[in-house]
Design an enzyme around this catalytic site. Structure first.
Site, mmCIF file in Angstrom:
data_model
loop_
_atom_site.group_PDB
_atom_site.id
_atom_site.type_symbol
_atom_site.label_atom_id
_atom_site.label_comp_id
_atom_site.label_asym_id
_atom_site.label_seq_id
_atom_site.Cartn_x
_atom_site.Cartn_y
_atom_site.Cartn_z
ATOM 1 N N HIS A 17 -19.719 -40.155 -6.847
ATOM 2 C CA HIS A 17 -19.978 -40.794 -5.815
ATOM 3 C C HIS A 17 -19.253 -40.179 -4.530
ATOM 4 O O HIS A 17 -20.137 -39.968 -3.271
ATOM 5 C CB HIS A 17 -19.008 -42.178 -5.817
ATOM 6 C CG HIS A 17 -19.351 -43.165 -6.760
ATOM 7 N ND1 HIS A 17 -18.354 -43.581 -7.868
ATOM 8 C CD2 HIS A 17 -20.531 -44.047 -7.077
ATOM 9 C CE1 HIS A 17 -19.040 -44.573 -8.631
ATOM 10 N NE2 HIS A 17 -20.177 -44.783 -8.308
ATOM 11 N N LYS A 41 -18.096 -60.437 -11.887
ATOM 12 C CA LYS A 41 -17.779 -59.673 -12.900
ATOM 13 C C LYS A 41 -16.148 -59.446 -12.805
ATOM 14 O O LYS A 41 -15.643 -59.695 -11.665
ATOM 15 C CB LYS A 41 -18.363 -58.262 -12.410
ATOM 16 C CG LYS A 41 -19.636 -57.897 -12.706
ATOM 17 C CD LYS A 41 -20.069 -56.473 -12.584
ATOM 18 C CE LYS A 41 -21.592 -56.147 -12.538
ATOM 19 N NZ LYS A 41 -21.828 -54.820 -12.138
ATOM 20 N N ARG A 90 -29.458 -40.869 -10.089
ATOM 21 C CA ARG A 90 -28.910 -39.751 -10.742
ATOM 22 C C ARG A 90 -30.286 -39.267 -11.971
ATOM 23 O O ARG A 90 -30.396 -38.114 -12.018
ATOM 24 C CB ARG A 90 -27.932 -40.406 -11.911
ATOM 25 C CG ARG A 90 -26.527 -40.431 -11.432
ATOM 26 C CD ARG A 90 -25.760 -41.158 -12.042
ATOM 27 N NE ARG A 90 -26.329 -42.518 -12.268
ATOM 28 C CZ ARG A 90 -25.584 -43.368 -12.887
ATOM 29 N NH1 ARG A 90 -24.224 -43.391 -13.183
ATOM 30 N NH2 ARG A 90 -25.965 -44.769 -12.820
ATOM 31 N N SER A 128 -19.057 -44.652 -13.804
ATOM 32 C CA SER A 128 -17.745 -45.431 -13.669
ATOM 33 C C SER A 128 -17.711 -45.954 -15.050
ATOM 34 O O SER A 128 -16.651 -45.986 -15.745
ATOM 35 C CB SER A 128 -17.794 -46.466 -12.641
ATOM 36 O OG SER A 128 -18.085 -45.977 -11.438
#
Ligand code: PNS
Length: 160
Positions: A17, A41, A90, A128
């Site tokens: 990040h 979440k 990515r 993460s």
């Protein structure tokens, strides 16, 4: 003045990040890192903790600020008078998800565009979720996350 938002959950911020943040800050005059406060979440870190860690991580970058947001990203962008969103890509696995979000956002907010930066190759594997998984089992994630995040993970888990 060119301005952009780099949104995400950042639970927690990784070096991947941070790489995108630094490169965005080279491209745009001002970058706001938008930290989603997602009530659906249960994150490992509270939104305040995530914002604090990001603030520490970006302390040396003068044109980057960190803010949290609730609700829709396009509303957060409009509230800040910004019409460019930055996301990192990515691998091909990210592409479908990112394309869907960017195209949906563009459908409902045609004035807002998403630009993609390809993740630097050394962070292509990093997420993460992987950081949290390793930390939970005591693996030191030095080299995955900024120092301040490593310290916070050590407070939560027993890490070698
Ligand atoms: O780091 P993440 O979890 O991949 O980031 C996803 C994020 C925060 C960019 C995305 O979930 C988002 O924009 N959420 C805000 C709600 C929203 O605008 N939803 C509509 C598009 S999915």
């Amino acid at each position: 003045m060119s301005r952009a938002i780099y949104p995400g959950s950042f639970d927690p911020v990784t070096l991947g990040h941070l790489d995108i943040i630094k490169r965005s800050a080279d491209i745009f005059d001002e970058v706001i890192v938008g930290v989603l406060n997602n009530t659906q979440k249960t994150p490992l870190f509270s939104v305040t903790e995530r914002v604090n860690m990001l603030n520490e991580a970006v302390a040396g970058i003068p044109n980057v600020t960190v803010k949290n947001f609730d609700g829709l990203l396009i509303d957060f962008a409009r509230d800040n008078d910004i019409n460019v969103l930055v996301r990192g890509l990515r691998a091909v696995t990210d592409f479908e998800y990112e394309l869907q979000i960017a195209q949906s956002n563009r459908k409902v907010a045609p004035d807002i565009d998403t630009v993609f930066l390809t993740t630097s190759i050394e962070y292509a594997y990093l997420s993460s979720s992987i950081v949290k998984e390793y930390a939970r089992y005591g693996v030191c994630v030095d080299g995955f996350v900024p120092e301040c995040v490593l310290q916070k993970l050590k407070e939560k888990y027993t890490i070698e």
